[in-house]
Design a protein around this motif. Structure first.
Motif, PDB file in Angstrom:
ATOM      1  N   THR A  35      21.306  90.241 -46.944  1.00 14.01           N
ATOM      2  CA  THR A  35      22.023  89.808 -45.745  1.00 14.01           C
ATOM      3  C   THR A  35      21.371  88.585 -45.108  1.00 14.01           C
ATOM      4  O   THR A  35      21.992  87.936 -44.275  1.00 14.01           O
ATOM      5  CB  THR A  35      22.070  90.945 -44.713  1.00 14.01           C
ATOM      6  N   TRP A  36      20.164  88.277 -45.505  1.00 15.91           N
ATOM      7  CA  TRP A  36      19.513  87.076 -44.998  1.00 15.91           C
ATOM      8  C   TRP A  36      18.423  86.640 -45.959  1.00 15.91           C
ATOM      9  O   TRP A  36      17.694  87.462 -46.514  1.00 15.91           O
ATOM     10  CB  TRP A  36      18.897  87.309 -43.606  1.00 15.91           C
ATOM     11  N   LEU A  37      18.279  85.327 -46.163  1.00 20.31           N
ATOM     12  CA  LEU A  37      17.249  84.731 -47.027  1.00 20.31           C
ATOM     13  C   LEU A  37      16.811  83.428 -46.394  1.00 20.31           C
ATOM     14  O   LEU A  37      17.645  82.627 -45.968  1.00 20.31           O
ATOM     15  CB  LEU A  37      17.809  84.452 -48.437  1.00 20.31           C
ATOM     16  N   ASN A  38      15.502  83.209 -46.326  1.00 18.36           N
ATOM     17  CA  ASN A  38      15.042  81.905 -45.860  1.00 18.36           C
ATOM     18  C   ASN A  38      14.573  81.079 -47.059  1.00 18.36           C
ATOM     19  O   ASN A  38      14.409  81.600 -48.181  1.00 18.36           O
ATOM     20  CB  ASN A  38      13.937  82.074 -44.803  1.00 18.36           C
ATOM     21  N   PRO A  39      14.382  79.791 -46.881  1.00 16.95           N
ATOM     22  CA  PRO A  39      14.022  78.944 -48.032  1.00 16.95           C
ATOM     23  C   PRO A  39      12.728  79.341 -48.731  1.00 16.95           C
ATOM     24  O   PRO A  39      12.529  78.998 -49.904  1.00 16.95           O
ATOM     25  CB  PRO A  39      13.897  77.541 -47.400  1.00 16.95           C
ATOM     26  N   GLY A  40      11.819  80.066 -48.060  1.00 21.45           N
ATOM     27  CA  GLY A  40      10.555  80.432 -48.700  1.00 21.45           C
ATOM     28  C   GLY A  40      10.719  81.432 -49.825  1.00 21.45           C
ATOM     29  O   GLY A  40       9.772  81.644 -50.607  1.00 21.45           O
ATOM     30  N   VAL A  41      11.879  82.094 -49.960  1.00 17.53           N
ATOM     31  CA  VAL A  41      12.074  83.096 -51.010  1.00 17.53           C
ATOM     32  C   VAL A  41      12.350  82.432 -52.356  1.00 17.53           C
ATOM     33  O   VAL A  41      11.987  82.962 -53.418  1.00 17.53           O
ATOM     34  CB  VAL A  41      13.240  84.032 -50.618  1.00 17.53           C
ATOM     35  N   GLU A  42      12.957  81.256 -52.343  1.00 18.93           N
ATOM     36  CA  GLU A  42      13.401  80.630 -53.590  1.00 18.93           C
ATOM     37  C   GLU A  42      12.253  80.308 -54.554  1.00 18.93           C
ATOM     38  O   GLU A  42      12.383  80.546 -55.762  1.00 18.93           O
ATOM     39  CB  GLU A  42      14.192  79.365 -53.253  1.00 18.93           C
ATOM     40  N   PRO A  43      11.087  79.799 -54.099  1.00 14.51           N
ATOM     41  CA  PRO A  43      10.012  79.524 -55.061  1.00 14.51           C
ATOM     42  C   PRO A  43       9.498  80.772 -55.783  1.00 14.51           C
ATOM     43  O   PRO A  43       8.977  80.673 -56.912  1.00 14.51           O
ATOM     44  CB  PRO A  43       8.910  78.903 -54.194  1.00 14.51           C
ATOM     45  N   LEU A  44       9.655  81.951 -55.173  1.00 16.26           N
ATOM     46  CA  LEU A  44       9.146  83.171 -55.788  1.00 16.26           C
ATOM     47  C   LEU A  44      10.172  83.865 -56.673  1.00 16.26           C
ATOM     48  O   LEU A  44       9.830  84.385 -57.746  1.00 16.26           O
ATOM     49  CB  LEU A  44       8.673  84.143 -54.689  1.00 16.26           C
ATOM     50  N   PHE A  45      11.425  83.873 -56.252  1.00 14.34           N
ATOM     51  CA  PHE A  45      12.431  84.649 -56.980  1.00 14.34           C
ATOM     52  C   PHE A  45      13.596  83.808 -57.500  1.00 14.34           C
ATOM     53  O   PHE A  45      14.564  84.354 -58.034  1.00 14.34           O
ATOM     54  CB  PHE A  45      12.994  85.755 -56.069  1.00 14.34           C
TER      55      PHE A  45
ATOM     56  N   GLU B 116      23.197  91.507 -55.209  1.00 11.61           N
ATOM     57  CA  GLU B 116      22.524  92.782 -55.342  1.00 11.61           C
ATOM     58  C   GLU B 116      21.007  92.560 -55.345  1.00 11.61           C
ATOM     59  O   GLU B 116      20.472  91.821 -56.188  1.00 11.61           O
ATOM     60  CB  GLU B 116      22.960  93.480 -56.622  1.00 11.61           C
ATOM     61  N   ALA B 117      20.295  93.203 -54.409  1.00 13.65           N
ATOM     62  CA  ALA B 117      18.858  92.952 -54.262  1.00 13.65           C
ATOM     63  C   ALA B 117      18.052  93.522 -55.421  1.00 13.65           C
ATOM     64  O   ALA B 117      17.107  92.885 -55.907  1.00 13.65           O
ATOM     65  CB  ALA B 117      18.367  93.547 -52.936  1.00 13.65           C
ATOM     66  N   SER B 118      18.389  94.728 -55.895  1.00 16.01           N
ATOM     67  CA  SER B 118      17.597  95.357 -56.950  1.00 16.01           C
ATOM     68  C   SER B 118      17.646  94.578 -58.248  1.00 16.01           C
ATOM     69  O   SER B 118      16.692  94.622 -59.040  1.00 16.01           O
ATOM     70  CB  SER B 118      18.100  96.790 -57.185  1.00 16.01           C
ATOM     71  N   ALA B 119      18.737  93.837 -58.475  1.00 16.32           N
ATOM     72  CA  ALA B 119      18.841  93.068 -59.723  1.00 16.32           C
ATOM     73  C   ALA B 119      17.832  91.930 -59.765  1.00 16.32           C
ATOM     74  O   ALA B 119      17.504  91.438 -60.843  1.00 16.32           O
ATOM     75  CB  ALA B 119      20.262  92.517 -59.879  1.00 16.32           C
ATOM     76  N   VAL B 120      17.325  91.514 -58.606  1.00 14.99           N
ATOM     77  CA  VAL B 120      16.393  90.383 -58.552  1.00 14.99           C
ATOM     78  C   VAL B 120      14.971  90.839 -58.241  1.00 14.99           C
ATOM     79  O   VAL B 120      14.002  90.356 -58.838  1.00 14.99           O
ATOM     80  CB  VAL B 120      16.873  89.369 -57.487  1.00 14.99           C
ATOM     81  N   LEU B 121      14.858  91.783 -57.333  1.00  9.10           N
ATOM     82  CA  LEU B 121      13.526  92.182 -56.869  1.00  9.10           C
ATOM     83  C   LEU B 121      12.848  93.183 -57.792  1.00  9.10           C
ATOM     84  O   LEU B 121      11.617  93.340 -57.739  1.00  9.10           O
ATOM     85  CB  LEU B 121      13.632  92.778 -55.461  1.00  9.10           C
ATOM     86  N   GLU B 122      13.614  93.893 -58.623  1.00  7.79           N
ATOM     87  CA  GLU B 122      13.014  94.828 -59.581  1.00  7.79           C
ATOM     88  C   GLU B 122      12.492  94.042 -60.779  1.00  7.79           C
ATOM     89  O   GLU B 122      13.268  93.450 -61.533  1.00  7.79           O
ATOM     90  CB  GLU B 122      14.060  95.852 -60.030  1.00  7.79           C
ATOM     91  N   ARG B 123      11.182  94.015 -60.922  1.00  8.66           N
ATOM     92  CA  ARG B 123      10.537  93.338 -62.063  1.00  8.66           C
ATOM     93  C   ARG B 123       9.472  94.250 -62.653  1.00  8.66           C
ATOM     94  O   ARG B 123       8.944  95.130 -61.973  1.00  8.66           O
ATOM     95  CB  ARG B 123       9.923  92.014 -61.594  1.00  8.66           C
TER      96      ARG B 123
ATOM     97  N   PRO C 219       7.911  83.710 -47.043  1.00  8.92           N
ATOM     98  CA  PRO C 219       9.182  84.226 -47.541  1.00  8.92           C
ATOM     99  C   PRO C 219       9.684  85.370 -46.664  1.00  8.92           C
ATOM    100  O   PRO C 219       8.928  86.270 -46.284  1.00  8.92           O
ATOM    101  CB  PRO C 219       8.848  84.707 -48.955  1.00  8.92           C
ATOM    102  N   PHE C 220      10.964  85.345 -46.349  1.00  9.98           N
ATOM    103  CA  PHE C 220      11.560  86.370 -45.494  1.00  9.98           C
ATOM    104  C   PHE C 220      12.932  86.704 -46.046  1.00  9.98           C
ATOM    105  O   PHE C 220      13.734  85.816 -46.350  1.00  9.98           O
ATOM    106  CB  PHE C 220      11.688  85.867 -44.053  1.00  9.98           C
TER     107      PHE C 220
END
Length: 445
Positions: free
Chosen positions: A368-378, A386-393, A357-358
């Motif tokens: 500003t950038w997402l590769n396909p490996g991020v989708e299975p995790l998030f 907004e990044a904090s709305a997804v990455l803050e858990r 994931p990158f």
């Protein structure tokens, strides 16, 4: 001299050229119309006129006027050119008076209408007082012919005494042409005065109306001239923008696909000279992967091709091509821009092919950038979100993706990941951008 003064002089010169052309055409057409108006009744034997003299007068005047008009056109001094035009207009009036007399004189008052058209046209070239002077010359010429053709009027004026009476007594008798076997002249002074008076009133009204029409024509011509100048300036500016555009840009004929103009940056990018590009088809400059699709896009629509492979001098490039239609500019044209995205395309392909994931977050806290490996995790994410709305858990450390975080590892869905962080700053921004790569270390146990 300022640009405004130069343009005003150009407008005046253009108006005078247009007025002179109008006067020349009207004079020649008037003479031809008089020849036809007299010749047709003469051919039908309705009038007894000296047709040879009439034809010689018309053709002689037309020849002299054409030669003189060509010579006046070469005169650069505007005052001399205007003086010459005024003299030839006066000469034309005298010839028209002679033609009216030869064509019937008082027996053909309808022919006096021929004086109207040259007077109206002369208003587009001569000053207002010159137009009135031309009208006065026409009236005096017609009145003189009428006086010569009417013995009764001369006798009546001779009884009044004075200079007019003396002049009437010494004038010769000049009989007009006859209509058939019966003279068309009433002979009474009342008839002659009505003809001459009506003619004088008509020319006086025409001269006044000519001033107003001339002013309106000059204003209209000035607006048209200024509009054309503004259009030419706009076209020159547009072409200069295309030629000096920092991005590779070409102006293409949408129907033929030929290049009309190319920017210097295009010539540099495609290893050719700017003067060699014009007239060639765009698909001949470089070897595009799908040339037919590009041609159809230019010919029938507009839009953008996100990535098209091309081969330029053996070098493979990935280009983002934008096409914009330009309707109404000397036909249908298209503005085609090229952006070399080869490094970005290869980097994007390499990151997308990675199983790790990158993700990248900008200084505003958005992806500003997402590769396909991020989708299975998030889950499904979007660039700009907004990044904090997804990455803050709750099960993750706060701000674990930020460069200031000191957490080296992360546990997600029972699997452990090492965190590789990179940061950089954009020019003028205080907050840094960051890129995060998660390496799968296997199970959490």
């Amino acid at each position: 001299m300022s640009n405004g003064e130069a343009r005003s002089i150009a407008i005046t010169a253009a108006s005078q050229r247009a007025g002179k052309q109008l006067v020349d055409v009207v004079w020649l057409m008037t003479m031809v119309a008089c020849l036809v108006a007299i010749g047709v009744p003469w051919y039908l034997r309705l009038v007894d006129v000296r047709m040879v003299v009439v034809a010689a007068t018309v053709f002689g005047f037309s020849l002299l006027y054409s030669i003189a008009s060509g010579l006046v056109t070469r005169v650069r001094d505007r005052r001399r050119a205007m003086l010459a035009s005024s003299l030839f207009n006066a000469f034309g009036v005298l010839c028209l008076v002679a033609i009216w007399h030869l064509g019937g004189g008082l027996s053909n008052p309808v022919l006096l209408r021929a004086f109207v058209a040259p007077l109206v046209a002369s208003g587009a070239l001569l000053a207002g007082w010159q137009t009135h002077l031309l009208a006065l010359l026409s009236i005096l010429g017609v009145a003189t012919i009428a006086l010569l053709e009417s013995p009764e009027l001369r006798w009546m004026l001779g009884q009044s005494g004075g200079p007019i009476g003396w002049l009437s007594g010494v004038l010769p008798d000049l009989p007009p042409a006859r209509l058939g076997s019966v003279s068309a002249v009433d002979g009474s002074p009342a008839y002659v005065l009505v003809v001459v008076g009506s003619f004088a009133l008509l020319l006086f009204c025409v001269a006044l109306a000519s001033d107003a029409l001339t002013a309106l024509s000059l204003r209209s011509h000035e607006r048209i001239f200024r509009s054309r100048g503004a259009t030419q300036d706009a076209e020159t500016l547009a072409l200069a923008l295309v030629r000096n555009c920092p991005f590779p840009t070409v102006l293409v004929d949408a129907k033929t696909g030929e290049i009309v103009m190319a920017s210097q940056s295009f010539a540099d990018a495609f290893f050719c000279r700017g003067d060699e590009v014009a007239g060639r088809r765009l698909v001949e400059i470089a070897e595009f992967a799908y040339p037919d699709d590009l041609v159809e896009l230019i010919r029938h629509s507009e839009g953008e091709v996100a990535g098209m492979t091309s081969r330029v001098d053996g070098e493979i490039r990935v280009l983002r091509i934008g096409v914009r239609r330009l309707e109404g500019w000397q036909g249908h044209h298209a503005l085609v821009t090229f952006t070399d995205v080869t490094p970005f395309h290869h980097l994007s392909g390499a990151l997308a092919a990675s199983s790790d994931p990158f993700l990248a977050v900008g200084p505003d806290g958005r992806f500003t950038w997402l590769n396909p490996g991020v989708e299975p995790l998030f889950g499904e994410l979007e660039i700009g979100q907004e990044a904090s709305a997804v990455l803050e858990r709750e099960d993750l450390p706060n701000g674990w993706w930020q460069p200031s975080s000191r957490h080296p590892r992360l546990t997600l869905d029972g699997r452990e990941y090492s965190i590789e962080r990179m940061d950089w700053k954009l020019p003028g921004e205080r907050r840094a951008c960051c890129a995060v790569r998660l390496r799968d270390l296997g199970g959490a146990d």
